[in-house]
Design a protein around this motif. Sequence first.
Motif, PDB file in Angstrom:
ATOM      1  N   THR A 377       0.823  -1.215   0.000  1.00  0.00           N
ATOM      2  CA  THR A 377       0.000   0.000   0.000  1.00  0.00           C
ATOM      3  C   THR A 377       0.857   1.266   0.000  1.00  0.00           C
ATOM      4  N   PHE A 378       2.164   1.100   0.206  1.00  0.00           N
ATOM      5  CA  PHE A 378       3.065   2.255   0.356  1.00  0.00           C
ATOM      6  C   PHE A 378       3.869   2.445  -0.928  1.00  0.00           C
ATOM      7  N   GLY A 379       3.935   3.671  -1.391  1.00  0.00           N
ATOM      8  CA  GLY A 379       4.793   4.001  -2.530  1.00  0.00           C
ATOM      9  C   GLY A 379       4.247   3.575  -3.880  1.00  0.00           C
ATOM     10  N   LEU A 380       2.944   3.418  -4.008  1.00  0.00           N
ATOM     11  CA  LEU A 380       2.364   2.932  -5.269  1.00  0.00           C
ATOM     12  C   LEU A 380       2.305   4.013  -6.343  1.00  0.00           C
ATOM     13  N   ASP A 381       2.346   5.279  -5.940  1.00  0.00           N
ATOM     14  CA  ASP A 381       2.307   6.355  -6.944  1.00  0.00           C
ATOM     15  C   ASP A 381       3.594   6.418  -7.766  1.00  0.00           C
ATOM     16  N   SER A 382       4.640   5.751  -7.296  1.00  0.00           N
ATOM     17  CA  SER A 382       5.903   5.728  -8.048  1.00  0.00           C
ATOM     18  C   SER A 382       6.226   4.311  -8.523  1.00  0.00           C
ATOM     19  N   HIS A 383       5.169   3.492  -8.657  1.00  0.00           N
ATOM     20  CA  HIS A 383       5.410   2.076  -8.966  1.00  0.00           C
ATOM     21  C   HIS A 383       4.550   1.571 -10.128  1.00  0.00           C
ATOM     22  N   SER A 384       5.182   0.936 -11.078  1.00  0.00           N
ATOM     23  CA  SER A 384       4.562   0.083 -12.090  1.00  0.00           C
ATOM     24  C   SER A 384       3.350   0.727 -12.757  1.00  0.00           C
ATOM     25  N   ASP A 385       2.236  -0.055 -12.862  1.00  0.00           N
ATOM     26  CA  ASP A 385       1.084   0.454 -13.618  1.00  0.00           C
ATOM     27  C   ASP A 385       0.267   1.492 -12.849  1.00  0.00           C
ATOM     28  N   THR A 386       0.583   1.717 -11.561  1.00  0.00           N
ATOM     29  CA  THR A 386      -0.083   2.789 -10.813  1.00  0.00           C
ATOM     30  C   THR A 386       0.796   4.051 -10.754  1.00  0.00           C
ATOM     31  N   PHE A 387       1.894   4.059 -11.544  1.00  0.00           N
ATOM     32  CA  PHE A 387       2.855   5.176 -11.505  1.00  0.00           C
ATOM     33  C   PHE A 387       2.204   6.502 -11.887  1.00  0.00           C
ATOM     34  N   LYS A 388       2.493   7.522 -11.071  1.00  0.00           N
ATOM     35  CA  LYS A 388       2.064   8.888 -11.365  1.00  0.00           C
ATOM     36  C   LYS A 388       3.283   9.819 -11.478  1.00  0.00           C
TER      37      LYS A 388
END
Length: 548
Positions: A377-388
């Motif tokens: 749940t942590f750091g998903l905005d900078s990860h893979s297909d959820t990257f922002k």
Amino acid sequence: MKFRNDIQGLRAIAVLLVLIFHLNSSYLPGGFIGVDIFFVISGYLVSSIIIDKKGKDSFNLSGFYIGRVKRIVPAYLCFLIIIFLLGCFVYFPMDIGGLRKNIFYAAIFNSNNYLASLDTYFGASSSENPLLHTWTLAIEMQFYFILPLFLMLVNRKYYAPVLIFLIIALFGYSYYNSTFLSNKSGMYFSLAARMPEFLIGTLMAVKGSLLEVKQPRFKNLCSLGALITIVITALLLNEKSNFPGVIVLVPCISVAFILINSDSVLNKSILSNKVLVYIGELSYSIYLWHWGLMALLRYSNLRYQFTLSEVALLMIVIGVFSYLSYKYIESYFRKIQTNNLIKVISASLAILCITAYLAPKVNNAIYPIPKKYSYATFGLDSHSDTFKFPERFGDLNKKKDSILLIGDSFALMYKPVLDYIGKRHGFNFLTVTNDGTPLIPGIAREDFSNNSLFTRYQKLSKQSSALIKQSNLILISSSWRHEITSLPQAFGAFAKLLRPNQTVIILSNFPSLNKNPIKVNRGVVRNVSVDNNYVLKTRQIPDEIIRI
């Protein structure tokens, strides 16, 4: 077209091959060719019906599509609804979202493309996905949409040469992708790669009478030899074979021989016996239900193999579900009026939508597991297909440090750890990560199972490359998967581009468990009555990376 019992018997053999293979792939390693047998039969039957009606000037395109919908969709939607409901009680919150997404693509008959795009690095394994087998129905419906248009637009005298050209060209496409582009997974689920199997059946419907063996004794030998070839192929092939590729021609041509020699002893006696014919009648429903029920049991059991008692129970339950599905849905809806069909399908889709909306809520009520315990749940905005965007973590009250964390999902797991350490020790860091492959430039297209994963890697790699140039300390965490054959070369090139003032630290791989504790304990509280013994597994960093 005249009804043929032998084709029902052939369907029975196809579904039995698949059933045995899915019970345990070691029982019949190549049993998956049952699907290819179905494809050839479907191409032959549907083409024969269309050509026969066209010859009588009674073919109607909308009528054809409605007929296919009656044959396939009602039982299929019933299956999806029941499996979804069962999944709400069997699946855990970290996997119910994936099931819901899979249901959507299955419902619109596009699960082949969805499954081909999946990166199975996370989530329930393939053997635990109750909708894994729906890719075949998606391909079948897509082919049914194309076939009548082809038979209507192409002049009948050109059917054979055009079909032969398409079969050769599409098999070549499949073989090239599987062999030289390492895209076996993509081809397995591809309509273009599977279409020639249907077209072999179509070719038999068009020119089968010319290819039929005339001499009775030789005909019997050819048909028997074709059946023996199918059985041998099912025994010798396995999941590591270059399949579909060219090797799929062996079972497909064997099926074609059996289809066109309809009056052989094999067809009239063995394939037309009452038991096989009855199983053939139920084959669609058996195919629908068998895998869904097996997958849910595997998910619940946390193991692939079934005990003898589980096999016996599965056979009974699959038999009951298949019989009820055939008797009260398949048979009934073949004769239903179109207006009533539309009402039933609309109601079924509404139920499916309501179930999709309520599924997470019901599932969370059954298994109230906080998200932080079940998946990242942590750091998903900078990860893979959820990257922002690249994220910065750690001590954000001080000036920006020139520290970068890159890698794959192992690096994602390190984000909260380094955030905690950074806050305690006064440093911060930027990060961008990816599923499956670390964000080091230069990993080859051949190391990705499909184009979408490669495109995502390229997009994120551009982000990481720009940040690498700006950073003095680069932290890398990766599973260093041996399957990524170009990774050592890419890492070597990356190392050569480093400036003298840049430092790289490879964070060691943390151990993982051989089974999910949440599934074992049916929750986040340890249950002393279940087996909580785990095997720690640690991926070793490859020697090539260590040398670099």
